[in-house]
Design a protein around this motif. Structure first.
Motif, PDB file in Angstrom:
ATOM      1  N   ILE A 198       0.856  -1.184   0.000  1.00  0.00           N
ATOM      2  CA  ILE A 198       0.000   0.000   0.000  1.00  0.00           C
ATOM      3  C   ILE A 198       0.891   1.232   0.000  1.00  0.00           C
ATOM      4  N   SER A 199       0.759   2.014  -1.046  1.00  0.00           N
ATOM      5  CA  SER A 199       1.490   3.272  -1.179  1.00  0.00           C
ATOM      6  C   SER A 199       0.512   4.397  -0.854  1.00  0.00           C
ATOM      7  N   VAL A 200       0.834   5.189   0.156  1.00  0.00           N
ATOM      8  CA  VAL A 200      -0.044   6.277   0.589  1.00  0.00           C
ATOM      9  C   VAL A 200       0.600   7.596   0.196  1.00  0.00           C
ATOM     10  N   VAL A 201      -0.175   8.423  -0.519  1.00  0.00           N
ATOM     11  CA  VAL A 201       0.340   9.713  -0.963  1.00  0.00           C
ATOM     12  C   VAL A 201      -0.588  10.838  -0.507  1.00  0.00           C
ATOM     13  N   PRO A 202      -0.015  11.999  -0.138  1.00  0.00           N
ATOM     14  CA  PRO A 202      -0.832  13.119   0.328  1.00  0.00           C
ATOM     15  C   PRO A 202      -1.725  13.739  -0.756  1.00  0.00           C
ATOM     16  N   ASP A 203      -1.170  13.914  -1.967  1.00  0.00           N
ATOM     17  CA  ASP A 203      -1.929  14.600  -3.023  1.00  0.00           C
ATOM     18  C   ASP A 203      -1.417  14.134  -4.377  1.00  0.00           C
ATOM     19  N   ILE A 204      -2.207  13.344  -5.060  1.00  0.00           N
ATOM     20  CA  ILE A 204      -1.820  12.729  -6.340  1.00  0.00           C
ATOM     21  C   ILE A 204      -1.381  13.769  -7.366  1.00  0.00           C
ATOM     22  N   ASP A 205      -1.827  15.004  -7.215  1.00  0.00           N
ATOM     23  CA  ASP A 205      -1.512  16.059  -8.183  1.00  0.00           C
ATOM     24  C   ASP A 205      -0.228  16.829  -7.879  1.00  0.00           C
TER      25      ASP A 205
ATOM     26  N   CYS B  88       4.271  12.834  -5.170  1.00  0.00           N
ATOM     27  CA  CYS B  88       3.194  11.834  -5.151  1.00  0.00           C
ATOM     28  C   CYS B  88       3.029  11.210  -6.530  1.00  0.00           C
ATOM     29  N   SER B  89       3.167  12.030  -7.553  1.00  0.00           N
ATOM     30  CA  SER B  89       3.087  11.544  -8.924  1.00  0.00           C
ATOM     31  C   SER B  89       4.227  10.572  -9.223  1.00  0.00           C
ATOM     32  N   LEU B  90       5.447  10.940  -8.840  1.00  0.00           N
ATOM     33  CA  LEU B  90       6.601  10.065  -9.042  1.00  0.00           C
ATOM     34  C   LEU B  90       6.429   8.735  -8.305  1.00  0.00           C
ATOM     35  N   GLN B  91       5.985   8.811  -7.064  1.00  0.00           N
ATOM     36  CA  GLN B  91       5.804   7.610  -6.248  1.00  0.00           C
ATOM     37  C   GLN B  91       4.759   6.683  -6.870  1.00  0.00           C
ATOM     38  N   THR B  92       3.649   7.239  -7.303  1.00  0.00           N
ATOM     39  CA  THR B  92       2.576   6.433  -7.862  1.00  0.00           C
ATOM     40  C   THR B  92       2.989   5.821  -9.198  1.00  0.00           C
ATOM     41  N   LYS B  93       3.661   6.598 -10.031  1.00  0.00           N
ATOM     42  CA  LYS B  93       4.115   6.064 -11.317  1.00  0.00           C
ATOM     43  C   LYS B  93       5.156   4.960 -11.121  1.00  0.00           C
TER      44      LYS B  93
ATOM     45  N   GLU C 194      -1.597  10.418 -16.939  1.00  0.00           N
ATOM     46  CA  GLU C 194      -0.299   9.776 -16.725  1.00  0.00           C
ATOM     47  C   GLU C 194      -0.237   8.332 -17.233  1.00  0.00           C
ATOM     48  N   GLY C 195      -1.361   7.785 -17.687  1.00  0.00           N
ATOM     49  CA  GLY C 195      -1.373   6.412 -18.178  1.00  0.00           C
ATOM     50  C   GLY C 195      -1.196   5.370 -17.088  1.00  0.00           C
ATOM     51  N   VAL C 196      -1.657   5.685 -15.895  1.00  0.00           N
ATOM     52  CA  VAL C 196      -1.528   4.777 -14.760  1.00  0.00           C
ATOM     53  C   VAL C 196      -2.786   3.923 -14.657  1.00  0.00           C
ATOM     54  N   ASP C 197      -2.580   2.604 -14.498  1.00  0.00           N
ATOM     55  CA  ASP C 197      -3.724   1.704 -14.442  1.00  0.00           C
ATOM     56  C   ASP C 197      -3.765   0.831 -13.191  1.00  0.00           C
ATOM     57  N   MET C 198      -2.949   1.139 -12.197  1.00  0.00           N
ATOM     58  CA  MET C 198      -2.972   0.346 -10.969  1.00  0.00           C
ATOM     59  C   MET C 198      -4.200   0.696 -10.131  1.00  0.00           C
ATOM     60  N   GLU C 199      -4.457  -0.093  -9.101  1.00  0.00           N
ATOM     61  CA  GLU C 199      -5.604   0.145  -8.214  1.00  0.00           C
ATOM     62  C   GLU C 199      -5.351   1.405  -7.395  1.00  0.00           C
ATOM     63  N   ILE C 200      -6.225   2.395  -7.568  1.00  0.00           N
ATOM     64  CA  ILE C 200      -6.143   3.658  -6.833  1.00  0.00           C
ATOM     65  C   ILE C 200      -7.423   3.789  -6.016  1.00  0.00           C
ATOM     66  N   LEU C 201      -7.263   4.009  -4.719  1.00  0.00           N
ATOM     67  CA  LEU C 201      -8.412   4.126  -3.825  1.00  0.00           C
ATOM     68  C   LEU C 201      -8.460   5.523  -3.231  1.00  0.00           C
ATOM     69  N   HIS C 202      -9.678   6.038  -3.049  1.00  0.00           N
ATOM     70  CA  HIS C 202      -9.808   7.372  -2.448  1.00  0.00           C
ATOM     71  C   HIS C 202     -10.389   7.271  -1.039  1.00  0.00           C
TER      72      HIS C 202
END
Length: 163
Positions: free
Chosen positions: A48-55, A59-64, A96-104
């Motif tokens: 589980i990768s937790v980021v403060p603000d996807i924008d 956070c963008s680097l971590q998620t990608k 960003e072309g990201v297709d992993m599971e993202i939860l809000h």
């Protein structure tokens, strides 16, 4: 617990679960408005990768980065959680072309259960949790400086070891 944001101290409320303990349950919606429960992954290790603000940049680097790893690391479920809205997350993923599971986590369910909410920012702290097949936390890393990238290699090593 206190962390810093560009050197300024901010307080995280709550208590983070400890390595070796059962991971707190959660139920959050994904980008398809489906409810995803941690228990859905029993028998599969989860990072589980937790980021403060996807924008934001880090956070963008971590998620990608974890999205790329999800495509190459078999036997581990990768999830990113932020308290951005579904629309913010969906727009970012499309761009960003990201297709992993993202939860809000817009209602704070996850942030409260994992002790990651920062009231002064209205955001979650940056962190990574690895949960093994039995639902126990085997790795936890809360970034002491929110504006810095986490140790990807160590988190990935722990996730692979949990398989």
């Amino acid at each position: 617990m206190n962390v810093t944001k560009k050197g300024e101290v901010v307080e995280i409320i709550g208590v983070q679960p400890e390595v070796g303990t059962k991971a707190p349950a959660f139920s959050l919606k994904n980008l398809n408005d489906e409810i995803v429960n941690l228990s859905d992954f029993t028998g599969t290790p989860v990072l589980i990768s937790v980021v403060p603000d996807i924008d934001t940049r880090i956070c963008s680097l971590q998620t990608k980065r974890f999205n790329q790893e999800a495509a190459t690391v078999a036997g581990v479920k990768f999830i990113t959680i932020s308290n951005n809205t579904k629309d913010e997350q969906a727009n970012w993923c499309a761009a960003e072309g990201v297709d992993m599971e993202i939860l809000h986590d817009t209602d704070g369910t996850f942030g409260n259960a994992y002790g990651l909410f920062i009231p002064a920012m209205g955001r979650l702290a940056r962190g990574i949790f690895v949960i093994d097949k039995e639902g126990k936390i085997t790795y936890e890393a809360i970034s002491t400086e929110i504006s810095e990238e986490p140790d990807y290699d160590k988190a990935l090593e722990q996730a692979k070891a949990a398989r």
